[in-house]
Scaffold this active site. Sequence first.
Site, short mmCIF file in Angstrom:
data_model
loop_
_atom_site.label_atom_id
_atom_site.label_comp_id
_atom_site.label_asym_id
_atom_site.label_seq_id
_atom_site.Cartn_x
_atom_site.Cartn_y
_atom_site.Cartn_z
N THR A 59 43.46 19.96 27.75
CA THR A 59 42.48 20.83 28.38
C THR A 59 41.42 21.23 27.36
O THR A 59 41.45 20.79 26.20
CB THR A 59 43.19 22.05 29.03
OG1 THR A 59 42.25 22.74 29.84
CG2 THR A 59 43.81 22.96 28.00
N LYS A 105 39.34 17.92 25.33
CA LYS A 105 39.13 16.76 26.21
C LYS A 105 38.29 15.65 25.58
O LYS A 105 38.51 14.49 25.88
CB LYS A 105 38.52 17.20 27.53
CG LYS A 105 39.48 17.95 28.42
CD LYS A 105 38.84 18.27 29.75
CE LYS A 105 39.85 18.90 30.68
NZ LYS A 105 39.32 18.98 32.05
N ASP A 110 40.36 14.38 36.70
CA ASP A 110 39.57 15.47 37.29
C ASP A 110 38.77 15.00 38.49
O ASP A 110 38.71 15.67 39.52
CB ASP A 110 38.63 16.08 36.25
CG ASP A 110 39.35 16.90 35.20
OD1 ASP A 110 40.48 17.35 35.46
OD2 ASP A 110 38.78 17.09 34.11
N GLY A 143 25.49 20.71 36.28
CA GLY A 143 26.24 20.60 35.04
C GLY A 143 26.22 19.15 34.58
O GLY A 143 25.96 18.24 35.37
N GLY A 148 28.58 18.28 31.71
CA GLY A 148 29.69 18.17 30.77
C GLY A 148 30.81 17.28 31.31
O GLY A 148 30.60 16.49 32.23
N GLY A 149 31.99 17.46 30.76
CA GLY A 149 33.14 16.64 31.13
C GLY A 149 33.52 16.74 32.59
O GLY A 149 33.81 15.74 33.24
N ALA A 150 33.51 17.96 33.16
CA ALA A 150 33.86 18.13 34.57
C ALA A 150 32.82 17.45 35.46
O ALA A 150 33.17 16.78 36.43
CB ALA A 150 33.98 19.60 34.91
N ASN A 196 20.92 20.11 35.12
CA ASN A 196 21.56 20.73 33.97
C ASN A 196 20.51 21.44 33.13
O ASN A 196 19.35 21.03 33.10
CB ASN A 196 22.28 19.67 33.12
CG ASN A 196 23.21 20.27 32.11
OD1 ASN A 196 24.14 20.99 32.46
ND2 ASN A 196 22.98 19.99 30.84
N ARG A 197 20.92 22.51 32.44
CA ARG A 197 19.98 23.24 31.56
C ARG A 197 19.46 22.35 30.46
O ARG A 197 18.29 22.40 30.11
CB ARG A 197 20.66 24.47 30.95
CG ARG A 197 20.94 25.58 31.92
CD ARG A 197 21.62 26.72 31.24
NE ARG A 197 22.87 26.24 30.62
CZ ARG A 197 23.66 26.97 29.87
NH1 ARG A 197 23.36 28.21 29.60
NH2 ARG A 197 24.76 26.46 29.38
#
Length: 191
Positions: free
Chosen positions: A48, A52, A88, A112, A114-116, A136-137
Amino acid sequence: TLSPKMHNATFAASGLDYVYVPMNVRPEGLPPAVSGLRALGFRGFNVTMPHKEAILPLLDELDEAASVTGAVNTVVAEEGGLRGTNTDGSGFVEACEESGIGFEEARVLVVGAGGAAAAIAVGVLGEGARELRILNRSQWRAEKLRDRLWVAYPGTGISVHDASDSQGAARGTDVIVNATYLGMKNEDPLP
């Protein structure tokens, strides 16, 4: 985490002689922890945040989902060594299916990068989404994810949208997914 209760109940119900034990591993302890799990003959383990991505060079093999996402949440010990995977995205798709949400031919906005977000993108593209928009920012991070996805899913409509135009990015989509940290705590605002 609810993982020990969930997995141990499944092991007991299935008659499997396994036990799921949570272990708190600090970032600097990840390499020796993985070596120790390998040496002790663990059948597998979960990973987690914040490990990751850091675990990738410690593994012998990655499946497609882990390769594309650049993140691992499950490691399986096999004859050839430790194989990393990322469940995921498939877990997200399965949970949506149980709620009557499908992705075939869908236009999906993922907030987003990232990984998720990467795992969800792999999951929905694997289910036949016709369009994936990434908001995403950090524009560069969204572009990096888009480029990785283009390699795995050539010819798929994948686009990056500026964070200042969330309404434009969402216009005409079928599904919007929050894959940011916002919402992890009860007091968090939604993005």
